[in-house]
Design a protein around this motif. Structure first.
Motif, PDB file in Angstrom:
ATOM      1  N   LYS A   4       0.830  -1.201   0.000  1.00  0.00           N
ATOM      2  CA  LYS A   4       0.000   0.000   0.000  1.00  0.00           C
ATOM      3  C   LYS A   4       0.864   1.251   0.000  1.00  0.00           C
ATOM      4  N   SER A   5       1.924   1.260   0.780  1.00  0.00           N
ATOM      5  CA  SER A   5       2.799   2.439   0.801  1.00  0.00           C
ATOM      6  C   SER A   5       3.580   2.559  -0.509  1.00  0.00           C
ATOM      7  N   ALA A   7       2.466   1.611  -3.417  1.00  0.00           N
ATOM      8  CA  ALA A   7       1.497   2.109  -4.385  1.00  0.00           C
ATOM      9  C   ALA A   7       1.275   3.607  -4.208  1.00  0.00           C
ATOM     10  N   THR A   8       1.277   4.073  -2.976  1.00  0.00           N
ATOM     11  CA  THR A   8       1.105   5.501  -2.706  1.00  0.00           C
ATOM     12  C   THR A   8       2.290   6.297  -3.241  1.00  0.00           C
ATOM     13  N   LEU A  10       4.387   5.350  -5.642  1.00  0.00           N
ATOM     14  CA  LEU A  10       4.357   5.285  -7.097  1.00  0.00           C
ATOM     15  C   LEU A  10       3.312   6.245  -7.668  1.00  0.00           C
ATOM     16  N   SER A  11       2.176   6.314  -7.031  1.00  0.00           N
ATOM     17  CA  SER A  11       1.126   7.223  -7.480  1.00  0.00           C
ATOM     18  C   SER A  11       1.583   8.680  -7.379  1.00  0.00           C
ATOM     19  N   ALA A  12       2.249   9.020  -6.285  1.00  0.00           N
ATOM     20  CA  ALA A  12       2.748  10.389  -6.109  1.00  0.00           C
ATOM     21  C   ALA A  12       3.812  10.713  -7.152  1.00  0.00           C
ATOM     22  N   LEU A  14       4.123   9.377 -10.185  1.00  0.00           N
ATOM     23  CA  LEU A  14       3.465   9.523 -11.481  1.00  0.00           C
ATOM     24  C   LEU A  14       2.724  10.855 -11.587  1.00  0.00           C
ATOM     25  N   TYR A  15       2.113  11.279 -10.502  1.00  0.00           N
ATOM     26  CA  TYR A  15       1.422  12.569 -10.484  1.00  0.00           C
ATOM     27  C   TYR A  15       2.421  13.708 -10.679  1.00  0.00           C
TER      28      TYR A  15
END
Length: 56
Positions: A4-5, A7-8, A10-12, A14-15
């Protein structure tokens, strides 16, 4: 919990990459527009006298 961390994070990332890409694109487009408008200003300031074209 680690996935979960991860993924967080990676999402940040990519953003952030998307924001940087958008800013880069906007910079290129605005720079081209600024250069085009300055070329028009320079062209309008040229004297309207006779010109000489030399062809070899």
């Amino acid at each position: 919990m680690k996935t979960k961390s991860a993924a967080t994070v990676l999402s940040a990332l990519l953003y952030a990459q998307g924001l940087l890409g958008f800013a880069g694109l906007a910079t290129v487009l605005l720079r081209d527009r600024a250069q085009a408008s300055s070329d028009i200003v320079v062209a309008s300031e040229l004297p309207s006298g006779p010109s000489l074209l030399v062809v070899r």
